[in-house]
Design a protein around this motif. Structure first.
Motif, short mmCIF file in Angstrom:
data_model
loop_
_atom_site.label_atom_id
_atom_site.label_comp_id
_atom_site.label_asym_id
_atom_site.label_seq_id
_atom_site.Cartn_x
_atom_site.Cartn_y
_atom_site.Cartn_z
N ASP A 1 -15.07 -21.12 -13.41
CA ASP A 1 -16.34 -20.57 -13.88
C ASP A 1 -16.39 -20.54 -15.40
N LYS A 2 -17.50 -20.96 -15.95
CA LYS A 2 -17.68 -20.99 -17.40
C LYS A 2 -18.55 -19.86 -17.91
N ILE A 3 -19.41 -19.33 -17.03
CA ILE A 3 -20.29 -18.23 -17.42
C ILE A 3 -20.23 -17.14 -16.36
N ALA A 4 -20.54 -15.92 -16.77
CA ALA A 4 -20.57 -14.81 -15.82
C ALA A 4 -21.76 -14.98 -14.88
N PRO A 5 -21.67 -14.47 -13.63
CA PRO A 5 -22.80 -14.59 -12.70
C PRO A 5 -24.01 -13.83 -13.20
N SER A 6 -25.19 -14.34 -12.87
CA SER A 6 -26.43 -13.68 -13.28
C SER A 6 -26.60 -12.38 -12.51
N ASN A 7 -27.54 -11.56 -12.97
CA ASN A 7 -27.81 -10.29 -12.27
C ASN A 7 -28.21 -10.53 -10.82
N TRP A 8 -29.01 -11.57 -10.57
CA TRP A 8 -29.44 -11.88 -9.22
C TRP A 8 -28.25 -12.29 -8.34
N GLN A 9 -27.34 -13.09 -8.90
CA GLN A 9 -26.15 -13.49 -8.15
C GLN A 9 -25.28 -12.28 -7.82
N GLN A 10 -25.18 -11.35 -8.75
CA GLN A 10 -24.37 -10.15 -8.50
C GLN A 10 -24.98 -9.31 -7.39
N ASP B 1 -8.76 1.92 12.21
CA ASP B 1 -9.08 0.86 11.26
C ASP B 1 -8.52 1.25 9.90
N TYR B 2 -8.07 0.27 9.14
CA TYR B 2 -7.59 0.54 7.80
C TYR B 2 -7.96 -0.63 6.90
N TYR B 3 -7.85 -0.42 5.61
CA TYR B 3 -8.38 -1.39 4.66
C TYR B 3 -7.37 -1.67 3.56
N TRP B 4 -7.42 -2.90 3.07
CA TRP B 4 -6.72 -3.28 1.85
C TRP B 4 -7.77 -3.50 0.78
N LEU B 5 -7.59 -2.90 -0.38
CA LEU B 5 -8.49 -3.11 -1.51
C LEU B 5 -7.76 -3.93 -2.56
N TYR B 6 -8.35 -5.04 -2.96
CA TYR B 6 -7.71 -5.88 -3.96
C TYR B 6 -8.79 -6.64 -4.73
N PRO B 7 -8.54 -6.95 -5.99
CA PRO B 7 -9.54 -7.70 -6.77
C PRO B 7 -9.57 -9.16 -6.34
N VAL B 8 -10.76 -9.70 -6.21
CA VAL B 8 -10.89 -11.11 -5.85
C VAL B 8 -10.47 -11.99 -7.02
N ASN B 9 -10.82 -11.58 -8.23
CA ASN B 9 -10.48 -12.39 -9.40
C ASN B 9 -10.47 -11.52 -10.64
N LEU B 10 -9.41 -11.62 -11.42
CA LEU B 10 -9.34 -10.90 -12.69
C LEU B 10 -9.40 -11.86 -13.87
N ARG B 11 -9.56 -13.15 -13.61
CA ARG B 11 -9.55 -14.13 -14.70
C ARG B 11 -10.82 -14.95 -14.66
N GLY B 12 -11.93 -14.26 -14.88
CA GLY B 12 -13.24 -14.89 -14.78
C GLY B 12 -13.75 -15.42 -16.10
N ALA B 13 -15.07 -15.42 -16.23
CA ALA B 13 -15.71 -16.14 -17.33
C ALA B 13 -16.06 -15.25 -18.52
N LEU B 14 -15.49 -14.07 -18.63
CA LEU B 14 -15.79 -13.21 -19.76
C LEU B 14 -15.29 -13.85 -21.05
N PRO B 15 -16.17 -14.05 -22.04
CA PRO B 15 -15.76 -14.75 -23.26
C PRO B 15 -15.04 -13.82 -24.24
N ASN B 16 -14.35 -14.43 -25.19
CA ASN B 16 -13.74 -13.71 -26.31
C ASN B 16 -12.77 -12.62 -25.87
#
Length: 208
Positions: free
Chosen positions: A73-82, A185-200
């Motif tokens: 990914d080169k840019i962060a997702p748009s508000n609509w995509q989020q 029922d039980y759940y695992w919580l984990y980040p999908v991605n921590l290395r996204g398109a945030l610049p700088n």
């Protein structure tokens, strides 16, 4: 560049958790396989991810950690995509409360002055050894021998899955069988991605 692309949402998430008493301390350790001793290093998870912490330590030990992985990914997702992503997976109405087979006294309440000799990194990744006070329970560790590691890799290949997938499957099964009460029922919580398109952002940071 939109203002949303300048926000470090991962850091904001870790800061929000602090209001509920959940810290962002991240421990990365170097294991001495001869003595089983671990030299622990502490990082603030709101400032970097696990790979960033490991890279920082290895580089200071002259291990060449170059070109850390990034996503396509080169840019962060748009508000609509989020908004679409928020509703894509549906919502579970099951209460997220875990029933354990055995519970123990709160470690923080009974060990208020537990000494923790570790190395803490500040924002500039410089560190100093000092005695800290921690309310966290001691970290228990184990590691696989070379023969065990090869066997695990063979099993992952046999089941046609990646090594990490096989390890997480085994971890999930062990937790369910050894620690959790049955019929829930039980759940695992984990980040999908921590290395996204945030610049700088620094290469070791939470770049999502």
């Amino acid at each position: 560049m939109s203002s949303s692309q300048n926000k470090d949402y991962i850091a904001m998430w870790f800061q929000a958790r602090k209001a509920f008493g959940i810290g962002d301390r991240m421990n990365v350790g170097l294991l001495n396989k001869t003595t089983d001793d671990i030299n622990w290093f502490e990082f603030s998870h709101s400032k970097m991810d696990g790979l960033g912490g490991l890279t920082t330590i290895l580089r200071e030990h002259d291990y060449p950690c170059q070109d850390l992985p990034q996503i396509a990914d080169k840019i962060a997702p748009s508000n609509w995509q989020q908004i679409k992503m928020l509703f894509a997976g549906g919502k579970s109405n099951v209460a997220k409360k875990i029933r354990w087979k055995t519970t123990f006294p709160d470690y923080a309440a009974t060990n208020l002055a537990d000494n923790d000799n570790s190395t803490q990194y500040d924002n500039s990744t410089q560190y100093s050894n000092s005695t800290q006070y921690s309310n966290d329970a001691p970290i228990v560790n184990t590691y696989f021998t070379q023969a065990e590691t090869l066997e695990i890799k063979k099993l992952a290949k046999k089941h046609r899955v990646a090594l990490n997938i096989y390890l997480f499957w085994a971890l999930n099964r062990a937790v369910a069988e050894q620690l959790l009460a049955s019929q829930q029922d039980y759940y695992w919580l984990y980040p999908v991605n921590l290395r996204g398109a945030l610049p700088n952002t620094p290469e070791t940071g939470n770049c999502s």
